[in-house]
Scaffold this motif. Structure first.
Motif, PDB file in Angstrom:
ATOM      1  N   THR A 177       0.814  -1.220   0.000  1.00  0.00           N
ATOM      2  CA  THR A 177       0.000   0.000   0.000  1.00  0.00           C
ATOM      3  C   THR A 177       0.847   1.269   0.000  1.00  0.00           C
ATOM      4  O   THR A 177       0.310   2.353  -0.221  1.00  0.00           O
ATOM      5  CB  THR A 177      -0.928   0.032   1.227  1.00  0.00           C
ATOM      6  N   SER A 178       2.149   1.156   0.250  1.00  0.00           N
ATOM      7  CA  SER A 178       2.979   2.352   0.332  1.00  0.00           C
ATOM      8  C   SER A 178       4.358   2.068  -0.238  1.00  0.00           C
ATOM      9  O   SER A 178       4.989   1.060   0.114  1.00  0.00           O
ATOM     10  CB  SER A 178       3.100   2.812   1.790  1.00  0.00           C
ATOM     11  N   ILE A 179       4.806   2.960  -1.115  1.00  0.00           N
ATOM     12  CA  ILE A 179       6.140   2.860  -1.703  1.00  0.00           C
ATOM     13  C   ILE A 179       6.830   4.206  -1.531  1.00  0.00           C
ATOM     14  O   ILE A 179       6.287   5.246  -1.912  1.00  0.00           O
ATOM     15  CB  ILE A 179       6.090   2.480  -3.194  1.00  0.00           C
ATOM     16  N   GLY A 180       8.030   4.206  -0.962  1.00  0.00           N
ATOM     17  CA  GLY A 180       8.711   5.435  -0.609  1.00  0.00           C
ATOM     18  C   GLY A 180       9.428   6.101  -1.757  1.00  0.00           C
ATOM     19  O   GLY A 180       9.524   5.571  -2.873  1.00  0.00           O
ATOM     20  N   GLN A 181       9.982   7.265  -1.466  1.00  0.00           N
ATOM     21  CA  GLN A 181      10.665   8.064  -2.460  1.00  0.00           C
ATOM     22  C   GLN A 181      11.880   7.332  -3.012  1.00  0.00           C
ATOM     23  O   GLN A 181      12.681   6.771  -2.287  1.00  0.00           O
ATOM     24  CB  GLN A 181      11.109   9.398  -1.861  1.00  0.00           C
ATOM     25  N   ASN A 182      11.991   7.327  -4.347  1.00  0.00           N
ATOM     26  CA  ASN A 182      13.119   6.698  -5.034  1.00  0.00           C
ATOM     27  C   ASN A 182      13.278   5.216  -4.690  1.00  0.00           C
ATOM     28  O   ASN A 182      14.379   4.664  -4.788  1.00  0.00           O
ATOM     29  CB  ASN A 182      14.422   7.432  -4.730  1.00  0.00           C
ATOM     30  N   ALA A 183      12.184   4.582  -4.292  1.00  0.00           N
ATOM     31  CA  ALA A 183      12.266   3.176  -3.894  1.00  0.00           C
ATOM     32  C   ALA A 183      12.847   2.308  -4.997  1.00  0.00           C
ATOM     33  O   ALA A 183      13.604   1.377  -4.732  1.00  0.00           O
ATOM     34  CB  ALA A 183      10.890   2.662  -3.484  1.00  0.00           C
ATOM     35  N   PHE A 184      12.487   2.610  -6.231  1.00  0.00           N
ATOM     36  CA  PHE A 184      12.989   1.853  -7.381  1.00  0.00           C
ATOM     37  C   PHE A 184      13.745   2.775  -8.340  1.00  0.00           C
ATOM     38  O   PHE A 184      13.759   2.550  -9.548  1.00  0.00           O
ATOM     39  CB  PHE A 184      11.833   1.158  -8.097  1.00  0.00           C
ATOM     40  N   TYR A 185      14.393   3.779  -7.790  1.00  0.00           N
ATOM     41  CA  TYR A 185      15.117   4.725  -8.629  1.00  0.00           C
ATOM     42  C   TYR A 185      16.141   4.012  -9.499  1.00  0.00           C
ATOM     43  O   TYR A 185      16.982   3.260  -9.010  1.00  0.00           O
ATOM     44  CB  TYR A 185      15.819   5.769  -7.760  1.00  0.00           C
ATOM     45  N   ARG A 186      16.038   4.208 -10.790  1.00  0.00           N
ATOM     46  CA  ARG A 186      16.936   3.610 -11.781  1.00  0.00           C
ATOM     47  C   ARG A 186      16.995   2.087 -11.685  1.00  0.00           C
ATOM     48  O   ARG A 186      17.948   1.460 -12.166  1.00  0.00           O
ATOM     49  CB  ARG A 186      18.348   4.183 -11.692  1.00  0.00           C
ATOM     50  N   ALA A 187      16.008   1.490 -11.051  1.00  0.00           N
ATOM     51  CA  ALA A 187      15.941   0.036 -11.063  1.00  0.00           C
ATOM     52  C   ALA A 187      15.690  -0.427 -12.488  1.00  0.00           C
ATOM     53  O   ALA A 187      15.177   0.313 -13.324  1.00  0.00           O
ATOM     54  CB  ALA A 187      14.839  -0.470 -10.147  1.00  0.00           C
ATOM     55  N   SER A 188      16.068  -1.642 -12.790  1.00  0.00           N
ATOM     56  CA  SER A 188      15.942  -2.151 -14.150  1.00  0.00           C
ATOM     57  C   SER A 188      15.250  -3.499 -14.129  1.00  0.00           C
ATOM     58  O   SER A 188      15.634  -4.397 -13.386  1.00  0.00           O
ATOM     59  CB  SER A 188      17.333  -2.288 -14.783  1.00  0.00           C
ATOM     60  N   SER A 189      14.200  -3.621 -14.933  1.00  0.00           N
ATOM     61  CA  SER A 189      13.493  -4.882 -15.090  1.00  0.00           C
ATOM     62  C   SER A 189      12.664  -4.775 -16.352  1.00  0.00           C
ATOM     63  O   SER A 189      12.233  -3.691 -16.734  1.00  0.00           O
ATOM     64  CB  SER A 189      12.580  -5.149 -13.883  1.00  0.00           C
ATOM     65  N   GLU A 190      12.445  -5.898 -17.034  1.00  0.00           N
ATOM     66  CA  GLU A 190      11.695  -5.837 -18.282  1.00  0.00           C
ATOM     67  C   GLU A 190      10.202  -5.732 -18.054  1.00  0.00           C
ATOM     68  O   GLU A 190       9.469  -5.296 -18.935  1.00  0.00           O
ATOM     69  CB  GLU A 190      11.997  -7.069 -19.143  1.00  0.00           C
TER      70      GLU A 190
END
Length: 469
Positions: free
Chosen positions: A318-331
């Motif tokens: 229900t909650s995802i923080g700031q830059n949690a997946f910043y520049r993460a990579s996945s197809e």
């Protein structure tokens, strides 16, 4: 030269190289032989009644190489042998020792063929930083119930160690910067693992956390940026009791082959899997166990983490923080259905996305901040598995989405490589500002008749767009 220590003559000691402790001495005072560089031998008479070795008693005795502790000794004080040159210390099985003070053997360089055997009555009265900054190759921990703070911190050697089943807690920084430890087995008696317990153990290749463990500390396996870790496998033994993966727990552990988040985990903390460098890490997978109870993903939790598989977040989130997946990579990125609180940078800079799946409960696309995805494509929630290279145009198929604000581009990126058509098969009522800005491959949009408004610059730079139906 030799000197016999009695209860009354310590002040007469004048740097003799050999000292005999007479059998009427009850305690070796604090600082008794501190900084004596000439002392090479200390012997206790056979009927010794010494009960304690005081604080700093043999600190910096740089010529003393070995000592046998009489059975009568019950306590060894703070810094008692700190930075001495002892290569061996002997306790008998009948030793009455129960207390080891802080830093008692800090900086000691024990011999490669020496095994440090803990006396059987030493259980929990063990000081912090016991062997820090030293050399110790073999150890028998006997009946101890805890590994205290920084016990093996900054150890300089490859340590052969078996943690006994009597141990219930591993303290803060217990093995931190023990650079040459390759393998440790944590027994099923352990309940808690402290902050930084295994931080910067660069040679450690695998670890299994038993199901007895209920908590792990912050930075427990973290690596300082610029170092080269070896950890490829972390296994949580089922059934897992841990509910929180704390802040910076696996920060910069770049070689993990796969990350499996146990179903019991409800929160993932700040920078839990943060990666300092984008180019040097590739995780084969991020998997959330079936029945996941995860609710919260903290700021920068997966910052710059690269995943080879689909990144499917549990519907419980229900909650995802700031830059949690910043520049993460996945197809592939699958957004949870109950997400109602995502920071305005949660997915900033995410790259490589070829499929973005929104579940039907998402009511405002803009609220999950997809503006910086390189290839933001919506596909039906029925097609969650088995995605390969696209052969057909993709469809936005969510029953409650009413606003599209998600197709803002910072540059002339393409949509799903060469895809040119976006279908909106639900009741879209509004296309927001900059929604399809610079979507240069987009040639056609098919939207149903419920559309009532189009925002500013919605199609600016979409130079190939010829048709909106």
């Amino acid at each position: 030269m030799s000197f016999t220590l009695t209860p009354s003559n310590l002040d007469d000691y004048n740097g003799e190289i050999a000292v005999l402790i007479s059998n009427n001495v009850t305690d070796i005072p604090d600082d008794a032989f501190k900084d004596v560089s000439t002392l090479t031998s200390v012997t206790f008479e056979a009927t010794s009644i010494v009960g304690s070795i005081g604080d700093y008693a043999f600190k910096n005795t740089t010529s003393l190489t070995s000592i046998i502790i009489p059975d009568s000794v019950t306590s060894i004080g703070v810094d008692a042998f700190n930075n001495s040159s002892i290569t061996s210390i002997t306790f008998t099985p009948d030793s009455l020792l129960t207390t080891l003070g802080d830093q008692a053997f800090q900086g000691c360089n024990f011999a490669t063929d020496f095994t440090f055997v803990f006396p059987p009555l030493v259980t929990d009265d063990i000081g912090i930083r016991l062997f820090r900054n030293g050399y110790i190759y073999n150890i028998e921990l006997t009946n101890i119930t805890l590994l205290p703070e920084s016990m093996f911190n900054n150890l300089k050697t490859i340590l052969s160690i078996t943690i006994p089943s009597s141990v219930t807690s591993i303290g803060t920084s217990a093995f931190s910067r023990a650079l040459y430890i390759t393998n440790i087995t944590i027994p099923s008696s352990v309940i808690s693992i402290g902050n930084n317990a295994f931080a910067n153990t660069l040679a450690l290749t695998s670890i299994t956390i038993p199901n007895s463990v209920t908590s792990i500390g912050t930075s427990v396996f973290s690596i300082t940026a610029g170092n080269n870790p070896s950890l490829t496998s972390v296994t949580f033994e089922s059934p897992v009791q841990i509910t929180n993966i704390p802040n910076t727990a696996f920060q910069n552990q770049r070689d993990l082959l796969g990350i499996i988040i146990p179903a019991s985990v409800t929160s993932i903390g700040y920078r839990a899997f943060y990666q300092y460098s984008f180019s040097n890490n590739v995780f084969s997978s991020l998997v959330f166990e079936e029945g996941s109870q995860l609710k919260t993903i903290g700021d920068e939790a997966f910052y710059q983490a690269r995943f080879l598989n689909s990144l499917s977040l549990p519907n419980t989130v229900t909650s995802i923080g700031q830059n949690a997946f910043y520049r993460a990579s996945s197809e592939e990125l699958i957004i949870p259905s109950d997400l109602n609180n995502a920071s305005n940078q949660a997915f900033a800079g995410v790259s490589g996305i070829k499929a973005l799946i929104l579940h039907s409960n998402i009511t405002n696309v803009d609220s999950i901040v997809l503006s910086s995805l390189e290839y933001p494509i919506f596909i039906p929630s029925t097609n969650l598995l088995g995605l390969t290279s696209p052969s057909t145009d993709q469809t936005l198929n969510s029953t409650t989405v009413s606003t599209i604000n998600a197709f803002y581009y910072n540059g002339p990126n393409t949509i799903y490589n060469d895809e040119s058509i976006v279908y909106c098969s639900v009741s879209i009522t509004s296309i927001g500002d900059n929604a399809f800005k610079d979507a240069t491959n987009l040639t056609e949009i098919i939207i149903n008749s419920t559309l009532t408004s189009i925002g500013n610059n919605a199609f600016e730079g979409a130079t190939s767009l010829t048709s909106i139906i």
